[in-house]
Design a protein around this motif. Structure first.
Motif, mmCIF file in Angstrom:
data_model
loop_
_atom_site.group_PDB
_atom_site.id
_atom_site.type_symbol
_atom_site.label_atom_id
_atom_site.label_comp_id
_atom_site.label_asym_id
_atom_site.label_seq_id
_atom_site.Cartn_x
_atom_site.Cartn_y
_atom_site.Cartn_z
ATOM 1 N N HIS A 258 -7.322 26.943 13.425
ATOM 2 C CA HIS A 258 -8.692 26.496 13.152
ATOM 3 C C HIS A 258 -9.193 27.039 11.824
ATOM 4 N N GLU A 259 -8.751 28.238 11.457
ATOM 5 C CA GLU A 259 -9.244 28.849 10.225
ATOM 6 C C GLU A 259 -8.417 28.459 8.999
ATOM 7 N N ARG A 260 -7.116 28.198 9.204
ATOM 8 C CA ARG A 260 -6.237 27.926 8.063
ATOM 9 C C ARG A 260 -5.702 26.510 8.028
ATOM 10 N N GLY A 261 -5.602 25.880 9.196
ATOM 11 C CA GLY A 261 -5.069 24.523 9.248
ATOM 12 C C GLY A 261 -3.563 24.505 9.363
ATOM 13 N N LEU A 262 -2.874 24.883 8.299
ATOM 14 C CA LEU A 262 -1.418 24.795 8.241
ATOM 15 C C LEU A 262 -0.826 26.188 8.414
#
Length: 267
Positions: free
Chosen positions: A115-119
């Motif tokens: 959720h915070e970084r995506g990948l």
């Protein structure tokens, strides 16, 4: 073991406080005969003796480690019961619970990171999968731009369970689609034709790796592919004019499904 503080014993409320057990639980154990108070006052109130408290304490301990009430009764009332064996079996079960909880904790950590970084890939892994043209700042930029949307949450949930192999498979599918789009444009495939509509459906299927894509949302993406300099450069780098052609075949497919591309919104 806790002992009564006076000769008359303790009330249900006092025992509840002392052992941190609900009054409801004490009443239930009384009703089923697991732990009954031994004394009764002249007014009819039941009191727990020191011996009653000792039994209750054991019940609480056994309950807190996960033993069921029937198993607790057997341990308390059967002098031949294999108490150490029962406790060892329970310890093994607790170890399994701990392992599952640790796995759950690790999964939650990955979900939070997603959720915070995506990948959830290193910079090196991203470059190996996406190629040297990949911008390592793209995930952070996407998070800043779309982090409050439903689609970002859906993307994060998918990302949390993926490793490099899964992302490589997605990247390969995207690259195959890009080649197919370029080849179709070269072959003169026209918007609205079965071949073009098949490519539009294929795009929705591939894109679903990130989040579910409705036809109206796909129309909005088609506009972005044509208007956004970064996307337009990507598609036009495959074939000159491909960004506009791609948008046109998406629009034609949308019309076939009773969607007006001019009024379509992100929904």
């Amino acid at each position: 073991m806790p002992e009564a503080t006076d000769a008359d014993g303790l009330t249900v409320g006092q025992v509840s406080t002392r052992l941190d057990v609900t009054v409801r639980a004490l009443h239930h154990w009384d009703e089923i005969g697991l732990a009954r108070p031994s004394l009764r006052t002249a007014a009819g109130y039941r009191l727990y003796t020191a011996g009653d408290l000792e039994r209750l304490h054991r019940i609480v301990v056994y309950r807190d480690i996960g033993l069921g009430l029937d198993r607790i009764r057997a341990i308390l009332e059967d002098s031949t019961a294999d108490v150490p064996g029962a406790l060892r079996a329970q310890r093994a079960q607790v170890a399994e619970w701990i392992d599952r909880l640790q796995q759950l904790s690790a999964g939650l950590d990955r979900m939070i990171d997603a959720h915070e970084r995506g990948l959830l890939l290193t910079i090196e892994q991203q470059a190996a999968i996406c190629g040297p043209q990949w911008n390592p700042d793209s995930p952070a930029q996407a998070r800043q731009r779309y982090g409050d949307t439903t689609q970002w949450r859906q993307y994060a949930e998918r990302s949390a369970s993926r490793g490099p192999e899964e992302w490589q498979a997605i990247a390969d599918a995207v690259a195959d689609l890009d080649r197919a789009l370029g080849d179709a444009m070269d072959a003169g495939v026209t918007p609205g034709s079965p071949e073009a509509n098949q490519l539009v459906e294929r795009h929705r299927e591939v894109f679903a790796s990130y989040f579910p894509l409705t036809r109206q949302m796909q129309v909005c993406l088609g506009r972005t592919y044509e208007a956004d300099p970064g996307f337009a450069a990507h598609y036009d780098g495959i074939r000159p004019g491909l960004a506009t052609w791609f948008r046109r075949i998406i629009d034609a497919s949308a019309r076939a499904h009773s969607i007006d591309p001019d009024t379509a919104t992100w929904q």
